[in-house]
Enzyme design. Structure first.
Site, mmCIF file in Angstrom:
data_model
loop_
_atom_site.group_PDB
_atom_site.id
_atom_site.type_symbol
_atom_site.label_atom_id
_atom_site.label_comp_id
_atom_site.label_asym_id
_atom_site.label_seq_id
_atom_site.Cartn_x
_atom_site.Cartn_y
_atom_site.Cartn_z
ATOM 1 C CB ALA A 66 -0.882 0.071 1.271
ATOM 2 N N GLY A 109 0.574 -4.889 0.730
ATOM 3 C CA GLY A 109 -0.805 -4.913 -0.034
ATOM 4 C C GLY A 109 -0.448 -5.585 -1.253
ATOM 5 C CD GLU A 112 -2.644 -7.337 2.843
ATOM 6 O OE1 GLU A 112 -2.260 -6.337 2.462
ATOM 7 O OE2 GLU A 112 -2.975 -7.592 3.964
ATOM 8 C CD GLU A 132 1.564 -5.405 5.645
ATOM 9 O OE1 GLU A 132 2.318 -6.339 5.892
ATOM 10 O OE2 GLU A 132 0.804 -5.409 4.809
HETATM 11 N N1 CO8 Z 1 4.693 3.075 -0.707
HETATM 12 C C1 CO8 Z 1 4.850 4.479 -1.202
HETATM 13 N N2 CO8 Z 1 5.990 4.580 -1.882
HETATM 14 C C2 CO8 Z 1 6.769 3.549 -2.010
HETATM 15 C C3 CO8 Z 1 6.344 2.062 -1.579
HETATM 16 C C4 CO8 Z 1 5.409 2.153 -0.789
HETATM 17 N N3 CO8 Z 1 4.713 0.866 -0.393
HETATM 18 N N4 CO8 Z 1 7.470 1.375 -1.671
HETATM 19 C C5 CO8 Z 1 8.460 1.927 -2.584
HETATM 20 N N5 CO8 Z 1 8.202 3.164 -2.631
HETATM 21 C C6 CO8 Z 1 8.589 4.123 -3.265
HETATM 22 C C7 CO8 Z 1 10.074 4.702 -2.631
HETATM 23 O O1 CO8 Z 1 9.605 5.722 -1.591
HETATM 24 C C8 CO8 Z 1 10.758 5.514 -3.485
HETATM 25 O O2 CO8 Z 1 10.138 6.718 -3.926
HETATM 26 P P1 CO8 Z 1 11.292 7.998 -4.034
HETATM 27 O O3 CO8 Z 1 12.229 7.670 -5.161
HETATM 28 O O4 CO8 Z 1 10.363 9.055 -4.299
HETATM 29 O O5 CO8 Z 1 12.139 7.772 -2.516
HETATM 30 C C9 CO8 Z 1 10.433 4.450 -4.889
HETATM 31 O O6 CO8 Z 1 9.372 3.906 -4.474
HETATM 32 C C10 CO8 Z 1 11.406 3.518 -5.048
HETATM 33 O O7 CO8 Z 1 11.885 2.783 -3.841
HETATM 34 P P2 CO8 Z 1 13.085 2.225 -3.182
HETATM 35 O O8 CO8 Z 1 13.992 3.669 -3.445
HETATM 36 O O9 CO8 Z 1 12.795 2.166 -1.751
HETATM 37 O O10 CO8 Z 1 13.633 1.206 -4.033
HETATM 38 P P3 CO8 Z 1 14.403 -0.012 -3.331
HETATM 39 O O11 CO8 Z 1 14.966 -0.754 -4.605
HETATM 40 O O12 CO8 Z 1 15.852 0.635 -2.720
HETATM 41 O O13 CO8 Z 1 13.717 -0.889 -2.486
HETATM 42 C C11 CO8 Z 1 11.783 -2.179 -1.579
HETATM 43 C C12 CO8 Z 1 12.514 -1.510 -2.643
HETATM 44 C C13 CO8 Z 1 12.423 -3.034 -0.455
HETATM 45 C C14 CO8 Z 1 10.626 -2.498 -1.873
HETATM 46 C C15 CO8 Z 1 11.345 -0.874 -0.730
HETATM 47 O O14 CO8 Z 1 10.779 0.082 -1.826
HETATM 48 C C16 CO8 Z 1 10.439 -1.039 0.328
HETATM 49 O O15 CO8 Z 1 10.857 -1.511 1.460
HETATM 50 N N6 CO8 Z 1 9.274 -0.543 0.182
HETATM 51 C C17 CO8 Z 1 8.116 -0.527 1.111
HETATM 52 C C18 CO8 Z 1 7.831 -2.003 1.265
HETATM 53 C C19 CO8 Z 1 6.615 -2.078 2.282
HETATM 54 O O16 CO8 Z 1 6.753 -1.890 3.437
HETATM 55 N N7 CO8 Z 1 5.343 -2.604 1.939
HETATM 56 C C20 CO8 Z 1 4.270 -2.647 2.785
HETATM 57 C C21 CO8 Z 1 3.411 -1.307 2.975
HETATM 58 S S1 CO8 Z 1 2.183 -1.319 4.050
HETATM 59 C C22 CO8 Z 1 1.000 -2.159 3.242
HETATM 60 O O17 CO8 Z 1 1.096 -2.813 2.470
HETATM 61 C C23 CO8 Z 1 -0.234 -2.203 4.333
HETATM 62 C C24 CO8 Z 1 -1.262 -3.341 3.828
HETATM 63 C C25 CO8 Z 1 -2.537 -2.378 3.754
HETATM 64 C C26 CO8 Z 1 -3.367 -3.224 2.774
HETATM 65 C C27 CO8 Z 1 -3.139 -3.163 1.275
HETATM 66 C C28 CO8 Z 1 -4.185 -3.430 0.473
HETATM 67 C C29 CO8 Z 1 -4.123 -4.304 -0.678
#
Ligand code: CO8
Length: 258
Positions: A66, A109, A112, A132
């Site tokens: 998400a 998400g 999911e 999460e």
């Molecule tokens: N939300 C918003 N932006 C994101 C997300 C995210 N989940 N994931 C990545 N991005 C953005 C980053 O902020 C970055 O943006 P910017 O260049 O502006 O800083 C861009 O995408 C590229 O990401 P990274 O630079 O971090 O790329 P890496 O290759 O270094 O890392 C990862 C990739 C490991 C995937 C890393 O981006 C990461 O850890 N992302 C978050 C993963 C996460 O925690 N996901 C869970 C989110 S919470 C959730 O899903 C709650 C569930 C709710 C229900 C959902 C319903 C379907």
């Protein structure tokens, strides 16, 4: 195409494709993105020419969860009042089979979303997880329920409590994904699978999907009875007569979806 901002859609033969296309955020699932996915799959549901659906992302990310930036400041009253994430489950109302073709990250998400589909196939570099816990929250779109049913309590608990990732191979061993293919072949393999499903009677396929999904909801006895009643129903269809007659006459069946 079709005026979407976050996804691409394409029909190839009898298969409808939805490609998540928000590369700058690794396909993070904003409300806008989810609404577009729901809209596209509902159009495929209503399209007689479409027999199955493939949802995919990019080589780097199916969806990295998400949208954390969209969620960060949400307060409890806001989340409760708009029943945040409720509409995300709409995907499970689609009666045509949906294949998730996962390359790269399927986190939170994203995992999911894949689990709401009927079959997950993965590229060999796919990464699954429910991270999460590392953000101070818990899975909110079925992760604590569907992952347990997919891979069992112990493995699901470990993933959800640690936030650790699961590789494609481990996901296959655990039963989360039906198979792993080389990343470059993911889309062609998913397409073959979708075409094969779409080559059968749409009516019978929908009944089979419904019966399998009921196994999540019903006791064994109720489920067996539900299955038997649907099985009986197939004998009221043209396509059962045609399918069995074609077998007896050693020819290919011609489905009429009725
Ligand atoms: N939300 C918003 N932006 C994101 C997300 C995210 N989940 N994931 C990545 N991005 C953005 C980053 O902020 C970055 O943006 P910017 O260049 O502006 O800083 C861009 O995408 C590229 O990401 P990274 O630079 O971090 O790329 P890496 O290759 O270094 O890392 C990862 C990739 C490991 C995937 C890393 O981006 C990461 O850890 N992302 C978050 C993963 C996460 O925690 N996901 C869970 C989110 S919470 C959730 O899903 C709650 C569930 C709710 C229900 C959902 C319903 C379907």
């Amino acid at each position: 195409n079709s005026g979407y901002q976050y996804i691409l859609t394409e029909k190839k033969g009898r298969v409808g494709f939805v490609t998540l296309n928000r590369p700058k955020a690794l396909n993070a699932l904003s409300d806008g993105l989810i609404n577009e996915i729901n809209n596209a799959v509902h159009l495929y549901q209503d399209d007689k020419d479409i027999g199955s659906i493939v949802i995919t992302g990019s080589e780097k990310a199916f969806a990295a969860g998400a949208d954390i930036k969209e969620m960060e400041k949400v307060t409890l009253p806001e989340a409760y009042n708009r029943d945040m994430l409720a509409q995300w489950h709409d995907l499970t109302k689609i009666r045509k089979p949906i294949i998730a073709a996962v390359n790269g990250y399927a986190l939170g998400g994203g995992c999911e979303l894949a689990m709401m589909c009927d079959i997950i196939i993965a590229g060999d570099k796919a990464i699954f997880g429910q991270p999460e816990i590392k953000l101070g929250t818990i899975p909110g779109c079925g992760g604590t329920q569907r992952l347990v049913r997919a891979i069992g309590k112990s493995k699901a608990m470990e993933l959800i409590l640690t936030g650790n990732n699961l590789s494609a191979i481990d996901a296959e061993r655990a039963g989360l994904v039906s198979r792993v293919v080389p990343a470059a072949e993911l889309l062609s393999e998913a397409t073959k699978l979708a075409e094969k499903i779409a080559s059968h009677s749409q009516l019978t396929v929908a009944m089979a999907k419904e019966a399998v999904n009921e196994s999540y909801e019903l006791t064994l006895q109720e489920g067996i009875k539900f299955e038997r009643r649907l099985f009986h129903s197939t004998f009221g269809t043209h396509d059962q007569k045609e399918g069995m007659n074609a077998f007896v006459e050693k020819r290919n069946p011609v489905w009429e979806n009725k």
